[in-house]
Design an enzyme around this catalytic site. Structure first.
Site, PDB file in Angstrom:
ATOM      1  N   PRO A   1       0.920  -1.175   0.147  1.00  0.00           N
ATOM      2  CG  PRO A   1      -0.385  -1.412   2.222  1.00  0.00           C
ATOM      3  CD  PRO A   1       0.797  -2.254   1.084  1.00  0.00           C
TER       4      PRO A   1
ATOM      5  NE  ARG B   1      -8.204  -5.302 -21.589  1.00  0.00           N
ATOM      6  CZ  ARG B   1      -7.332  -4.220 -22.364  1.00  0.00           C
ATOM      7  NH1 ARG B   1      -6.864  -3.574 -21.614  1.00  0.00           N
ATOM      8  NH2 ARG B   1      -8.818  -3.382 -22.867  1.00  0.00           N
TER       9      ARG B   1
ATOM     10  CG  ASP C   1      -9.980  -0.503 -23.596  1.00  0.00           C
ATOM     11  OD1 ASP C   1     -11.382  -0.338 -23.945  1.00  0.00           O
ATOM     12  OD2 ASP C   1      -9.924  -1.298 -23.634  1.00  0.00           O
TER      13      ASP C   1
HETATM   14  N1  SAM Z   1       1.310  -3.605   6.453  1.00  0.00           N
HETATM   15  C1  SAM Z   1       1.432  -2.348   5.722  1.00  0.00           C
HETATM   16  C2  SAM Z   1       1.519  -1.475   5.320  1.00  0.00           C
HETATM   17  O1  SAM Z   1       0.810  -0.986   6.805  1.00  0.00           O
HETATM   18  O2  SAM Z   1       1.598  -0.666   4.444  1.00  0.00           O
HETATM   19  C3  SAM Z   1       0.186  -3.513   4.899  1.00  0.00           C
HETATM   20  C4  SAM Z   1       0.265  -5.276   5.088  1.00  0.00           C
HETATM   21  S1  SAM Z   1      -0.887  -5.451   4.015  1.00  0.00           S
HETATM   22  C5  SAM Z   1      -2.074  -6.021   5.439  1.00  0.00           C
HETATM   23  C6  SAM Z   1      -0.397  -7.695   3.600  1.00  0.00           C
HETATM   24  C7  SAM Z   1       0.004  -7.422   1.812  1.00  0.00           C
HETATM   25  O3  SAM Z   1      -1.092  -7.094   1.170  1.00  0.00           O
HETATM   26  C8  SAM Z   1       1.177  -6.239   1.677  1.00  0.00           C
HETATM   27  O4  SAM Z   1       2.528  -6.691   1.797  1.00  0.00           O
HETATM   28  C9  SAM Z   1       0.585  -6.190   0.304  1.00  0.00           C
HETATM   29  O5  SAM Z   1       1.085  -6.946  -0.570  1.00  0.00           O
HETATM   30  C10 SAM Z   1      -0.315  -6.485   0.073  1.00  0.00           C
HETATM   31  N2  SAM Z   1      -1.409  -4.571  -0.475  1.00  0.00           N
HETATM   32  C11 SAM Z   1      -2.409  -4.762   0.402  1.00  0.00           C
HETATM   33  N3  SAM Z   1      -2.776  -3.690   0.658  1.00  0.00           N
HETATM   34  C12 SAM Z   1      -2.513  -3.073  -0.932  1.00  0.00           C
HETATM   35  C13 SAM Z   1      -2.504  -2.533  -2.144  1.00  0.00           C
HETATM   36  N4  SAM Z   1      -3.000  -1.660  -1.587  1.00  0.00           N
HETATM   37  N5  SAM Z   1      -1.398  -2.367  -2.850  1.00  0.00           N
HETATM   38  C14 SAM Z   1      -0.907  -3.271  -3.189  1.00  0.00           C
HETATM   39  N6  SAM Z   1      -0.866  -4.447  -2.734  1.00  0.00           N
HETATM   40  C15 SAM Z   1      -1.799  -4.159  -1.176  1.00  0.00           C
END
Ligand code: SAM
Length: 250
Positions: free
Chosen positions: A104, A169, A184
């Site tokens: 995130p 795609r 698109d």
């Molecule tokens: N501790 C992390 C933080 O606060 O940034 C969040 C971990 S999340 C619960 C577990 C995993 O979900 C992350 O390591 C990531 O690979 C994935 N993930 C969660 N949200 C995401 C997002 N918005 N974009 C991409 N991957 C995400």
């Protein structure tokens, strides 16, 4: 063949939506290749692949030792030998794949990223779970942190499916009519115009008359103007990029 390597502790999540419709058929026809590496096969600490964060805090982090073993397996497991033997250069190419860790806190993914990755040999993705991964995995193996939006998921698997679907795609021959890919949203920084199908009147709302005229030139111009209006209204940030790019052309 374009290839996606995915490191995940939930391999059963795949192929998921990558196994259906056009993309699933293309996978069965070997028009692209999905290589799943199960992190749970590489426990590092008392049969676990993760451990507590130094300094305290809740949750668990993927161990760098687990990732190292999983990464090295790309070159040695029988599954991968099968894939790599198709083309001796494949493993060397894998080394050059873009590496993405979904997080995130990463930079937000966009259509230009997908276009670039789809033109390369493939992509290597690390899916996080729980609290995430040890930072040294990202630093040593040069993963770029990428997000799919300002919200938090339980893991990176859904994000991995999103990027792979978006890349595949764009590969030649996957979508029957290549024109539809080119029309698109986000091509040339414009969003797609509104579209309609039968019936021509629904709940007293009529399809714009011009679309029934059969005059293709006028229809294109109408749709192009609509795309611009919609982009201006819904995404002023994209509109600004469109204006800037088109000013360069003048
Ligand atoms: N501790 C992390 C933080 O606060 O940034 C969040 C971990 S999340 C619960 C577990 C995993 O979900 C992350 O390591 C990531 O690979 C994935 N993930 C969660 N949200 C995401 C997002 N918005 N974009 C991409 N991957 C995400």
């Amino acid at each position: 063949m374009w290839q996606a390597n995915i490191f995940t502790s939930f391999p059963d999540a795949f192929p998921g939506s990558l196994g259906v419709s056009l993309i699933g058929k293309a996978l069965k026809r070997n028009e692209w290749c999905l290589n799943i590496v199960d992190l749970k096969k590489f426990p590092a600490h008392n049969d676990r692949i993760d451990s507590y964060p130094y300094g305290g805090g809740v949750g668990m982090l993927l161990s760098p030792l687990t990732f190292e073993m999983a990464f090295n397996s790309l070159n040695s497991s029988s599954e991968n030998e099968r894939i790599f033997s198709e083309n001796e250069q494949k493993f060397k190419r894998t080394q050059k794949f873009k590496r993405i860790y979904f997080s995130p806190r990463g930079r937000q993914l966009n259509q230009k990223d997908l276009a670039d990755i789809s033109q390369s040999a493939g992509l290597t993705v690390l899916c996080g779970r729980y609290e995430g991964v040890d930072q040294r995995i990202l630093d040593y193996y040069k993963f770029e942190e990428v997000s799919i939006g300002d919200f938090v998921l339980l893991g990176g698997e859904v994000a991995a499916m999103a990027i792979i679907e978006g890349c595949v795609r764009l590969l030649p021959g996957i979508v029957g009519d290549q024109q539809s890919v080119q029309n698109d949203s986000f091509q040339e920084n414009l969003l797609e115009h509104d579209q309609y199908t039968k019936p021509s009147v629904f709940k007293n709302i009529a399809v714009p008359e011009i679309l029934l005229s059969g005059n293709h030139q006028k229809i294109r111009s109408f749709q192009n103007d609509l795309s611009k209006m919609i982009t201006m209204k819904k995404r002023p940030d994209l509109w600004a990029k469109y204006v800037q790019d088109n000013m360069k052309l003048i």
